[in-house]
Design an enzyme around this catalytic site. Structure first.
Site, PDB file in Angstrom:
ATOM      1  N   ASN B  92       0.802  -1.224   0.000  1.00 52.18           N
ATOM      2  CA  ASN B  92       0.000   0.000   0.000  1.00 52.18           C
ATOM      3  C   ASN B  92       0.836   1.274   0.000  1.00 52.18           C
ATOM      4  OD1 ASN B  92      -1.592  -2.142   1.998  1.00 52.18           O
ATOM      5  ND2 ASN B  92      -2.808  -1.288   0.333  1.00 52.18           N
ATOM      6  N   ILE B 100       1.113   6.950  -0.218  1.00 52.91           N
ATOM      7  CA  ILE B 100       0.408   5.976   0.619  1.00 52.91           C
ATOM      8  C   ILE B 100      -1.037   5.814   0.170  1.00 52.91           C
ATOM      9  CG2 ILE B 100      -0.340   5.447   2.980  1.00 52.91           C
ATOM     10  CD1 ILE B 100       1.892   7.510   3.860  1.00 52.91           C
ATOM     11  N   CYS B 101      -1.507   4.559   0.110  1.00 52.45           N
ATOM     12  CA  CYS B 101      -2.924   4.317  -0.133  1.00 52.45           C
ATOM     13  C   CYS B 101      -3.561   3.883   1.176  1.00 52.45           C
ATOM     14  CB  CYS B 101      -3.101   3.235  -1.194  1.00 52.45           C
ATOM     15  SG  CYS B 101      -4.827   2.891  -1.548  1.00 52.45           S
ATOM     16  N   LEU B 102      -4.236   4.813   1.846  1.00 51.55           N
ATOM     17  CA  LEU B 102      -4.876   4.506   3.129  1.00 51.55           C
ATOM     18  C   LEU B 102      -6.168   5.319   3.213  1.00 51.55           C
ATOM     19  CD1 LEU B 102      -4.738   3.151   5.935  1.00 51.55           C
ATOM     20  CD2 LEU B 102      -3.423   5.107   6.728  1.00 51.55           C
TER      21      LEU B 102
END
Ligand SMILES: [Zn+2]
Ligand SMILES: [Zn+2]
Lengths: 153, 209
Positions: B92, B100-102
């Site tokens: 991620n 960041i993929c959050l």
């Protein structure tokens, strides 16, 4: 006898009203037994309800926030982190408290409580429709589970 | 003083005062605010940096990862922009840019969250990757198809870039052999990691680039 419209949970169009074909199609797919498979498609069309395509809270909610004066001296607003002040504090239906100006600014962006994420009504018709469909889908799953349990337990 | 700055000041006291979770938050040296680079408006952004310790029982255990945090002037109504500045191998997080993929940094942000909760969420993300919502497709693929190799690669990156305690001698040797052929070490490591540590495949991709 139930009418077509009752059975399909939709209203006949008023004169001059445009049919919303996408919505009708999605409703048809969801109401047919294969609904779950099409939920993704529905989300693709209308945006994921769990994501912040979440619209603002309805105007009437924002305009009718009550002023409250019951809070402890050290209680703080979780948006600005300042202590609550007399006549400037409000409480949402979930009983979470905020400075009125802080929560108004948030509700103008998103229809949920920043602390517990409970959702409030919006003025967005498609979104409300989506919520209803999702609720219905959940209800159907509960009924199926009950049926399954009563048959196999 | 606007609400963003006011809140950050209050948050600072909290994090500094009682932190025992391996997270740190730092004020920048010098200017606290800057104008966004590509804008002529007078909106100020606050530039902070933070770090987090890799959680135990993960390939990141014992390593320290640094992040850049940009607090937008509409904070806390909009999330901070966060990016890893320490290179990391994680489904991620981009192995190239640190993006960041959050969800909480995007549509699941709520105004009651703080920089502290963001850092703790990043720590949790290191412990529980979500390969089905990847930021780095190559890493996510490796995570799903060959977990052992993923862990080895992540541990190697943590050792090299983040002071992680566990070296991976095979990885070190493979990188060294390509570096001795004249390739940039960082690029060689990225190529090897993407090519499942197959030296000839990595060589081919380095020559194409
Ligand atoms: Zn407030
Ligand atoms: Zn609430």
């Amino acid at each position: 006898m139930t009418s077509y419209f009752d059975e399909h949970n939709c209203q006949p169009l008023e004169s001059g009203e445009e049919p919303n074909h996408l919505l009708d199609l999605a409703r048809l797919l969801l109401d047919s037994g294969i609904g779950a498979q099409f939920q993704l498609e529905f989300e693709r069309i209308f945006g994921n309800v769990d994501g912040r395509k979440q619209p603002p809270a309805a105007k009437h909610i924002i305009e009718n926030l009550p002023l409250i004066n019951y809070f402890n001296n050290d209680e703080k607003c979780s948006i600005c982190l300042k202590e609550f002040q007399l006549n400037l504090t409000t409480e949402l239906p979930c009983h979470h408290k905020y400075c009125k100006i802080c929560i108004i600014e948030w509700l103008k962006l998103v229809n949920s409580c920043p602390m517990c994420r409970i959702e409030f009504e919006t003025d967005d018709k498609d979104y409300e429709e989506y919520k209803k469909q999702k609720q219905r889908l959940k209800q159907r799953q509960v009924e199926l589970d009950d049926l399954h349990n009563s048959m196999f337990s | 003083m606007n609400i963003a700055m006011n809140r950050i000041m209050k948050e600072f006291k909290e994090v500094v005062a009682n932190e025992s979770n391996g997270i740190e938050l730092h004020m920048p040296e010098g200017e606290l605010t800057r104008n966004p680079s590509n804008s002529s408006s007078n909106k100020k952004e606050i530039y902070l940096s933070g770090s987090l310790l890799g959680p135990p029982d993960t390939p990141y255990a014992g390593a320290r990862f640094h992040v850049d945090i940009i607090v937008v002037d509409t904070y806390p109504f909009n999330p901070p922009k966060v990016r890893f500045t320490t290179k990391i191998w994680h489904p991620n997080i981009s192995s190239v840019t640190g993006a960041i993929c959050l969800d909480i940094l995007k549509d699941q942000w709520a105004a009651a969250m703080t920089i502290r909760t963001v850092l703790l969420s990043l720590q949790a993300l290191l412990a529980t990757p979500e390969p089905d919502d990847p930021q780095d497709a190559v890493v996510a693929n490796q995570y799903k198809k060959d977990r052992k190799l993923f862990e080895k690669t992540a541990r190697h990156w943590a050792n090299v870039y983040a002071n992680g305690p566990t070296p991976e001698p095979e990885c070190d040797a493979a990188v060294k052999s390509l570096a001795e052929m004249g390739f940039d070490e960082e690029k060689a490591r990225a190529a090897l990691s993407s090519m499942h540590w197959n030296t000839s495949d990595a060589l081919e991709s380095l020559c194409k680039a």
